[in-house]
Scaffold this motif. Structure first.
Motif, PDB file in Angstrom:
ATOM      1  N   ALA B 476      -2.134   8.931  -1.116  1.00  0.00           N
ATOM      2  CA  ALA B 476      -2.406   7.516  -1.338  1.00  0.00           C
ATOM      3  C   ALA B 476      -1.809   6.652  -0.242  1.00  0.00           C
ATOM      4  CB  ALA B 476      -1.858   7.101  -2.696  1.00  0.00           C
ATOM      5  N   LYS B 477      -0.574   6.967   0.134  1.00  0.00           N
ATOM      6  CA  LYS B 477       0.064   6.156   1.172  1.00  0.00           C
ATOM      7  C   LYS B 477      -0.623   6.369   2.505  1.00  0.00           C
ATOM      8  CE  LYS B 477       4.576   5.498  -0.781  1.00  0.00           C
ATOM      9  NZ  LYS B 477       5.915   6.058  -0.889  1.00  0.00           N
ATOM     10  N   GLY B 478      -1.032   7.599   2.727  1.00  0.00           N
ATOM     11  CA  GLY B 478      -1.778   7.894   3.942  1.00  0.00           C
ATOM     12  C   GLY B 478      -3.055   7.090   3.996  1.00  0.00           C
ATOM     13  N   LEU B 479      -3.671   6.940   2.823  1.00  0.00           N
ATOM     14  CA  LEU B 479      -4.900   6.153   2.757  1.00  0.00           C
ATOM     15  C   LEU B 479      -4.628   4.729   3.183  1.00  0.00           C
ATOM     16  CD1 LEU B 479      -6.784   7.094  -0.512  1.00  0.00           C
ATOM     17  CD2 LEU B 479      -7.544   7.322   1.827  1.00  0.00           C
ATOM     18  N   LEU B 480      -3.523   4.186   2.673  1.00  0.00           N
ATOM     19  CA  LEU B 480      -3.180   2.808   3.015  1.00  0.00           C
ATOM     20  C   LEU B 480      -2.926   2.671   4.504  1.00  0.00           C
ATOM     21  CD1 LEU B 480      -0.909   1.638   0.107  1.00  0.00           C
ATOM     22  CD2 LEU B 480      -3.242   0.997   0.610  1.00  0.00           C
ATOM     23  N   ASN B 481      -2.285   3.687   5.068  1.00  0.00           N
ATOM     24  CA  ASN B 481      -1.921   3.578   6.473  1.00  0.00           C
ATOM     25  C   ASN B 481      -3.068   3.876   7.415  1.00  0.00           C
ATOM     26  OD1 ASN B 481       0.624   2.690   6.317  1.00  0.00           O
ATOM     27  ND2 ASN B 481       1.554   4.713   6.297  1.00  0.00           N
ATOM     28  N   ARG B 482      -3.835   4.903   7.066  1.00  0.00           N
ATOM     29  CA  ARG B 482      -4.809   5.376   8.018  1.00  0.00           C
ATOM     30  C   ARG B 482      -6.197   4.820   7.762  1.00  0.00           C
ATOM     31  NH1 ARG B 482      -3.109  10.374  10.118  1.00  0.00           N
ATOM     32  NH2 ARG B 482      -0.967  10.043  10.791  1.00  0.00           N
ATOM     33  N   PHE B 483      -6.563   4.771   6.515  1.00  0.00           N
ATOM     34  CA  PHE B 483      -7.948   4.448   6.212  1.00  0.00           C
ATOM     35  C   PHE B 483      -8.144   2.945   6.117  1.00  0.00           C
ATOM     36  CE2 PHE B 483     -11.646   4.373   3.278  1.00  0.00           C
ATOM     37  CZ  PHE B 483     -12.531   4.892   4.201  1.00  0.00           C
ATOM     38  N   ILE B 484      -7.226   2.314   5.431  1.00  0.00           N
ATOM     39  CA  ILE B 484      -7.328   0.876   5.273  1.00  0.00           C
ATOM     40  C   ILE B 484      -6.459   0.243   6.342  1.00  0.00           C
ATOM     41  CG2 ILE B 484      -6.829  -1.033   3.720  1.00  0.00           C
ATOM     42  CD1 ILE B 484      -7.269   0.991   1.451  1.00  0.00           C
ATOM     43  N   ARG B 485      -6.927  -0.825   6.932  1.00  0.00           N
ATOM     44  CA  ARG B 485      -6.098  -1.487   7.911  1.00  0.00           C
ATOM     45  C   ARG B 485      -5.422  -2.654   7.214  1.00  0.00           C
ATOM     46  NH1 ARG B 485      -4.793  -5.747  10.295  1.00  0.00           N
ATOM     47  NH2 ARG B 485      -5.326  -6.529  12.344  1.00  0.00           N
ATOM     48  N   LEU B 486      -4.150  -2.473   6.965  1.00  0.00           N
ATOM     49  CA  LEU B 486      -3.379  -3.515   6.293  1.00  0.00           C
ATOM     50  C   LEU B 486      -2.984  -4.569   7.310  1.00  0.00           C
ATOM     51  CD1 LEU B 486      -1.105  -1.246   4.145  1.00  0.00           C
ATOM     52  CD2 LEU B 486      -2.967  -2.667   3.345  1.00  0.00           C
ATOM     53  N   PRO B 487      -2.633  -5.746   6.865  1.00  0.00           N
ATOM     54  CA  PRO B 487      -2.105  -6.727   7.822  1.00  0.00           C
ATOM     55  C   PRO B 487      -0.898  -6.129   8.536  1.00  0.00           C
ATOM     56  CG  PRO B 487      -2.450  -7.727   5.693  1.00  0.00           C
ATOM     57  CD  PRO B 487      -2.707  -6.278   5.514  1.00  0.00           C
ATOM     58  N   HIS B 488      -0.720  -6.497   9.779  1.00  0.00           N
ATOM     59  CA  HIS B 488       0.346  -5.864  10.554  1.00  0.00           C
ATOM     60  C   HIS B 488       1.728  -6.109   9.976  1.00  0.00           C
ATOM     61  CE1 HIS B 488      -2.383  -4.504  13.513  1.00  0.00           C
ATOM     62  NE2 HIS B 488      -2.820  -5.716  13.794  1.00  0.00           N
ATOM     63  N   THR B 489       1.863  -7.198   9.218  1.00  0.00           N
ATOM     64  CA  THR B 489       3.187  -7.520   8.672  1.00  0.00           C
ATOM     65  C   THR B 489       3.521  -6.661   7.464  1.00  0.00           C
ATOM     66  OG1 THR B 489       2.047  -9.285   7.552  1.00  0.00           O
ATOM     67  CG2 THR B 489       3.324  -9.888   9.474  1.00  0.00           C
ATOM     68  N   VAL B 490       2.505  -6.056   6.851  1.00  0.00           N
ATOM     69  CA  VAL B 490       2.757  -5.210   5.685  1.00  0.00           C
ATOM     70  C   VAL B 490       3.025  -3.802   6.177  1.00  0.00           C
ATOM     71  CG1 VAL B 490       1.785  -4.297   3.572  1.00  0.00           C
ATOM     72  CG2 VAL B 490       1.237  -6.610   4.292  1.00  0.00           C
ATOM     73  N   TYR B 491       4.064  -3.217   5.667  1.00  0.00           N
ATOM     74  CA  TYR B 491       4.381  -1.872   6.119  1.00  0.00           C
ATOM     75  C   TYR B 491       4.521  -0.963   4.918  1.00  0.00           C
ATOM     76  CZ  TYR B 491       6.726   1.976   8.341  1.00  0.00           C
ATOM     77  OH  TYR B 491       7.067   3.223   8.779  1.00  0.00           O
TER      78      TYR B 491
END
Lengths: 370, 507, 373
Positions: B476-491
């Motif tokens: 799931a976290k990989g999905l957030l990091n790799r698949f979805i492009r989160l705002p740069h401020t969100v880590y």
């Protein structure tokens, strides 16, 4: 992957045939069909299919009929009359002729239920007369009968004149001993144009009576159905005005709550059903213009309630005469009093039971003027 | 278990490889130490190069006793440099110390083996032989032809850096170092190709790149035995885990910023001298759907376009198949209003849908292939002729249904949406099995093909790392990091634990 | 076993669930309705409880030898020869179940989609994809399983479609049929739930901190499947009136046939085609387990090679039964076989291992001693 390539090649070689392919271009797609019972006990199946634009000369639809002892045989007879293969998988309308509906409708429908490709989503209706006449009719505004009837029924659904049903959805009701179905009933007017004339009442899979358009709406409301545009018109004034038109009010039903309760008197074998309906309505047409006064509204509410209750009583009488348990009272008896159900024959009991309507009307809105 | 053994094996040999690397590389030409006899040296150089005519020999005289001999290949050397630095300075030399110092100033190297010096000579350097000495000097006098670091044509972005790699490995490394000035950025050189002697570099960030992967790549690079290595494509096939797969397992890019971003993500770059494309590895399936634009545009828009790309993949692979399946098996699923529109369109088509689709797909590939090689103005003409004339005429002639044209056109457009060229080629190939299966078994065939593809993707690894990563193994976290492009401020914290796990599920 | 090859708990969860949910769900409400009438949904939930008890037993057995594959543990418990015999029985059992799954789904496809296509073509499709994945290591297999679990959403979507046309009165009065038929229905429901036992065969491949976590995961999987089945059965039972349900062997598909959306008509076709993936996952598990136990029996044969053989055998044997009656008899036989293999033998083994006493804490060493002896 390296092994996949020879494998898929092997499959390719083996599967040189495409067994079940039915090319769309080689098929005549029936859009509407009618089933009839002819005098000598022979089924007649009539289908209509729009003709592709490229073949068209004048006519835009192809209508053929075939006869046989079973529906399948009748359809085989049809196949002999059409160059391409006929397919009913995209059937939109299934019309049952009244003579057929008056006998059993399940046997002719059996093929629809059994064939995996048949169109169970097709609308179904009963025609007052021989069904093929409806298919044969040439309509002026819509060239395709199937579309005309389908749209007619869809509008009627949103007006709560007929129930939202199709070939499959009636099946559980048809087979349930505790409930009976009602199907849209189509007839012709003076100018030979088809129009909806109410609902056909069934007992099991046999048509036993019919209900007018106005009564249908009230019955469906009591079943708890409500379309998006439901109107009821009622005469609320008996005043001796010269213009009778002013005596009517047209209501748009905003919201309803319906419930049916059944009580069984085991001693006297008496069943009483109490059908409750509360309607929140909006007066959309009322020339009297007297809705400013609060007591007038209250008065109007009571007078509407009386009217509707009386009407409902009439509807129940018709239903019981046709032995059509459209409200599913029997199912409720089965659920709440299974012992009573097991010891009695509901089909014989139903015409004798008491059904009490209890209708409440509440005018909640009256347009942008009073 | 077998695979595990294989993995262990590779690890061992990787260690062996490392040990070997510390030794002197085995020379390609038999070693020849610099002889004290000048003539012997001269003959050696000339013979090794088979008296090639662009080899220039010059005898230079200094104040010192004995002559100096300078060798260089004139086509490779910058004579201006020789003139301004060497000749002028040699004049003032009067002692050996001075000579030594001067050569040091000139960025020269002392060499004992003449054979090594000769290979340097071939890269444009010059050899300075001193009489009566057991060593020689090589001077960097090479002239370098460079192209501009303009934006690559096939990877343009709207916003962001417009510099791209060129054919010179030094410049390329410079471009990357400009973007990442961090001491952990490592460069390892290897020379590959028996004949071409091409310099390749492996770049990675120490601490960010998975050391196991680095080892593995080094091991694989060692194993490469080729005559010539003129581009990355050869290297790619030698490095891939599964060369029979239709899916590309590495990304190649000409964009410096893209390469740098991947480095920061812990990936490894392989640069080859003479090739402006840089290999990025290991990658996952979804890296092919990312563009640097995503990180530059608004994040919601970036996500939307990423989604569009993934949908385009599905469309490009399945759409013709779905159409064939519907037309020849499941026309029931066409909604009521459409049935007759479609029936009208296909009524007079003489071919089975599969043939119809194949004709159009092949026509399209022809147009594309023809257009690629031609100069732009002619290419456009081909496009117009192909697209408009053939498309329209073929429908009017009644060969192909108009709906098929729509389907093929949509498919073609979708297959060009993916930012990486290799993936778009894979997409075009993946389409054909689906079309064939669809014509035989309808949807069942399509689903069968897709599930095989999916199984293949789950099996596939890129340098031992799962290729279909954030989805298989699902993370799931990989999905957030790799698949979805989160705002740069969100880590999203995904580093140490996940990394260990990701590695643990490899091989 | 190396740590890197082990599967995590979520993966184990989906491994169990994907093995359980497959072809069974299509006809589950029909088969429980046959036994227990409209009280069939209670059978499903009771079945879930029953299975939980069996899971406890299986866990108790397999956690006694956490370092060994169960097939090896059997030899430790019952002796070499008996152990091998039981392993052979399991191999046959896995192959039989795989054949059953293949035959049933083939028949459903033949009746629903492709009446004229020869059955072996469909079998070939299913068995090829099963073989293609099951020859891989377990951790790759579960990757696929986790990904395709998204298909369960498809079923949920289907059920949502039906929500508008339900008549809750159809499942009343509750408990009308009495306890006997409901218990019979439990048997029918458990048939669709088979596969909960897979965790005990792959125990050493599971990555865990505490052994108890495995039990927890197996319980969650059982909970999920039971709820999934229970809701499906409830909804189909409210959709069809009891007399109609008697006539409809695949209620879930039949229900779908009724609905149309503006974009896609006839959702059943799409569903049936997509669902082959979920069916193949069950098939894959059994091919995998058969090859695993087979590889244990035939030392020196690579499991990868065995998958090809087993898949081939399954394919050819599955061509045999074509008649619906034969198939239902075969299914009945498999039911009894399952009871023996999943309940009776593990119970006996467990009791035997209790009598023999607890194995020494270092199972690995014992393993080696037996090997050398």
């Amino acid at each position: 992957m390296k092994r996949l390539i020879p494998l898929s090649l092997a499959i390719l070689l083996l599967l040189s045939g495409c067994w079940d392919s039915r090319q769309l271009r080689d098929i005549t797609i029936a859009k509407s069909a009618a089933l009839d019972l002819l005098d000598d006990g022979i089924y007649q199946s009539t289908i209509s299919s729009p003709v592709p634009r490229k073949y068209q000369a004048e006519e835009r639809t192809l209508v053929v009929s075939g006869t046989g002892h079973t529906i399948r045989e009748a359809r085989m007879a049809l196949d002999g009359k059409v160059s391409e293969q006929i397919d009913t998988a995209k059937l939109r309308i299934l019309v049952l002729g009244e003579p057929l509906a008056r006998k059993n409708i399940f046997p002719p429908l059996d093929i629809m239920y059994r064939d995996p490709r048949s169109s169970l989503g097709a609308k179904i209706a009963v025609f007052d007369g021989v069904g093929s006449n409806l298919i044969h009719m040439k309509l002026t505004d819509k060239p395709r009968t199937s579309e005309f009837v389908a749209e007619l029924l869809e509008t009627a659904e949103s007006n709560t004149i007929v129930d939202d049903i199709n070939v499959q959805l009636i099946c559980p009701i048809m087979m349930d001993p505790g409930e009976d179905m009602i199907l849209p009933y189509i007839g012709v007017d003076e100018e030979d144009n088809p129009r909806l004339i109410g609902n056909a009442l069934f007992n099991g899979d046999t048509m036993t009576g019919s209900l007018s358009v106005e009564d249908s709406t009230l019955l469906l409301l009591m079943k708890g159905k409500l379309g998006s545009a439901t109107f009821l018109t009622e005469k609320v004034h008996q005043e001796e005005e010269e213009d009778d038109k002013d005596n009517y009010i047209t209501l748009r039903i905003r919201d309803t709550a319906a419930s049916t309760e059944v009580t069984v008197n085991h001693a006297s074998d008496e069943v009483t059903a109490n059908v409750k309906l509360t309607m929140k309505v909006e007066a959309i047409e009322y020339p009297h213009n007297e809705l400013t006064e609060k007591e007038n509204i209250a008065k109007l509410n009571t007078s509407l309630e009386e009217q509707f209750t009386a009407e409902a009583g009439e509807i129940f009488k018709t239903l019981q005469e046709s032995n059509c348990d459209a409200l599913g009272i029997g199912r409720r008896v089965l659920v709440h009093h299974p012992d009573f159900w097991d010891t009695h024959k509901w089909n014989e009991l139903y015409p004798e039971i008491t059904i009490e309507p209890e209708i409440k009307v509440e005018i909640v809105d009256h347009g942008i003027i009073n | 278990m077998g695979l595990f053994k294989a993995f262990k094996h590779t690890k061992n040999s990787a260690k062996k490889g490392q040990k070997q690397e510390q030794l002197v590389e085995p020379p390609d030409i038999p070693t020849f130490p610099v002889s004290f006899d000048m003539n012997k040296n001269r003959r050696y150089i000339k013979e090794t190069l088979y008296y090639t005519e662009d080899l220039v020999e010059k005898s230079l005289r200094t104040e010192l006793p004995g002559t100096c001999h300078l060798f260089y290949i004139e086509t490779m050397s910058d004579t201006d440099k020789l003139n301004s630095y060497l000749y002028q300075k040699l004049r003032d030399i009067d002692s050996e110390v001075k000579l030594e110092r001067m050569l040091q100033d000139m960025d020269s190297a002392k060499m004992v083996h003449l054979s090594d010096a000769v290979s340097e000579l071939l890269s444009g350097k010059s050899i300075l032989l001193l009489e009566g000495k057991g060593h020689c000097y090589i001077l960097s006098t090479n002239s370098v032809v460079k192209r501009d670091i303009g934006e690559p044509d096939n990877e343009q972005v709207i916003r962001g850096s417009h510099s791209g790699f060129i054919e010179n490995i030094g410049v390329n490394i410079q471009l990357i170092r400009n973007l990442i000035s961090h001491p952990t950025l490592q460069v390892n050189y290897t020379t590959l190709g028996e004949l071409s002697q091409t310099k390749t570099a492996m770049m990675y960030m120490e601490g960010r790149a998975d050391p196991e992967v680095v080892d593995e790549i080094q091991r694989r690079l060692k194993k490469i035995k080729v005559d010539q290595l003129l581009n990355n494509g050869v290297l790619e096939e030698y490095l891939e885990d599964n060369i029979y797969s239709l899916f590309p397992q590495f990304i190649s890019t000409e964009r410096a910023d893209r390469a740098a971003l991947n480095l920061l993500d812990g990936r490894i770059l392989i640069l080859t001298d003479g090739d402006p494309t840089v290999l990025v590895l290991p990658v996952t399936f979804f890296s092919f759907f990312q563009s640097t634009d995503d990180y530059n545009s608004r994040w919601a828009a970036g996500n939307f376009f990423r989604l569009i790309r993934v949908i385009s993949f599905l469309l490009a692979v399945t759409l013709p198949g779905i159409y064939i399946a519907i037309i020849s098996f499941h026309f029931e699923i066409i909604p009521f209003g459409m049935t007759y529109v479609i029936k009208d369109a296909v009524e007079h088509i003489p071919y089975p849908p599969l043939v119809e689709a194949m004709i159009m797909e092949l026509t399209l590939e022809l147009i594309r292939e023809a257009g690629i090689r031609l100069p732009t103005p002619i290419g456009q003409t081909i496009g117009i002729v192909g697209g408009l004339v053939i498309g329209d005429a073929v429908v009017n002639a009644g060969f192909i249904s108009s709906i098929m044209i729509i389907v093929v056109a949509l498919t073609a457009i979708s297959s060009f949406v993916v930012p990486v060229h290799e993936m778009s080629m894979a997409m075009r190939l993946l389409r054909y099995p689906i079309m064939i299966m669809a014509s035989m078994l309808g949807f069942l065939g399509i689903v069968f093909c897709l599930s095989l593809y999916l199984i293949h993707l789950c099996k596939l690894t890129s340098i031992g790392q799962p290729f279909f990563y954030p989805f298989a193994p699902l993370n799931a976290k990989g999905l957030l990091n790799r698949f979805i492009r989160l705002p740069h401020t969100v880590y999203v914290e995904n580093s140490p634990k996940k990394k260990g796990k990701g590695q643990s599920q490899k091989s | 076993m190396n740590v890197k090859m082990k599967i995590s708990h979520p993966q184990l969860f989906f491994f169990i669930v994907q093995t359980q949910i497959g072809v069974g769900i299509l006809s589950l409400s029909f088969s429980v309705h046959e036994e227990a009438g409209w009280d069939g949904w209670m059978s499903v939930f009771l079945g879930g409880i029953g299975i939980q008890l069996i899971i406890l037993l299986l866990y108790a057995l397999s956690s006694r030898y956490p370092e060994h594959i169960l097939f090896h543990a059997m030899e430790l418990i019952a002796g070499r020869l008996t152990g091998r015999l039981i392993t052979t029985a399991y191999t046959i059992y896995f192959i039989t179940v795989a054949i059953l799954v293949l035959v049933i789904y083939k028949n459903i496809i033949l009746t629903w989609l492709f009446p004229a296509t020869p059955g072996w073509v469909i079998q070939l499709l299913l068995i090829i994809s099963a073989w293609y994945l099951s020859r891989e290591k377990l951790h790759i297999i579960v990757r696929f399983y986790v990904f395709v679990s998204a298909l369960f959403l498809l079923v949920v979507g289907v059920l949502l479609f039906a929500l508008g046309d339900l008549n809750p009165l159809y499942i009343f009065p509750i408990g009308h049929h009495g306890i006997g038929p409901i218990l019979k229905g439990v048997m029918a429901a458990m048939q669709a739930m088979l596969g909960f036992s897979v965790f005990m065969f792959i125990f050493p491949y599971i990555e865990y901190k505490k052994k108890r976590d495995v039990l927890k995961t197996a319980t969650f999987a059982n909970l999920f499947t039971t709820a999934f089945y229970g809701i499906t059965v409830l909804i189909t039972m409210m959709f069809f009136s009891p007399p109609e349900l008697k006539l409809v062997p695949q209620p879930l598909l039949y229900m779908l046939k009724t609905f149309s959306t503006p974009v896609i008509d006839r959702l059943d076709l799409i569903f049936l085609a997509m669902w082959i993936v979920s069916v193949t996952t069950s098939l894959m598990t059994y091919v995998y387990l058969a090859s695993l136990s087979g590889a244990h029996l035939l030392k020196g044969v690579k499991r990868k090679k065995l998958t090809l053989w087993t898949s081939g055998a399954i394919f050819f044997i599955a061509m045999g039964p074509t008649n619906n009656l034969t198939i239902s008899k075969f299914a009945e036989g498999v039911d009894y076989f399952s009871i023996v293999m999943v309940i009776v033998i593990p119970l006996l083994l467990y009791l035997l291992s209790l009598i023999r006493g607890k194995p020494s804490s270092k199972g690995g060493q014992q393993h080696e001693t037996t090997h050398s002896s």
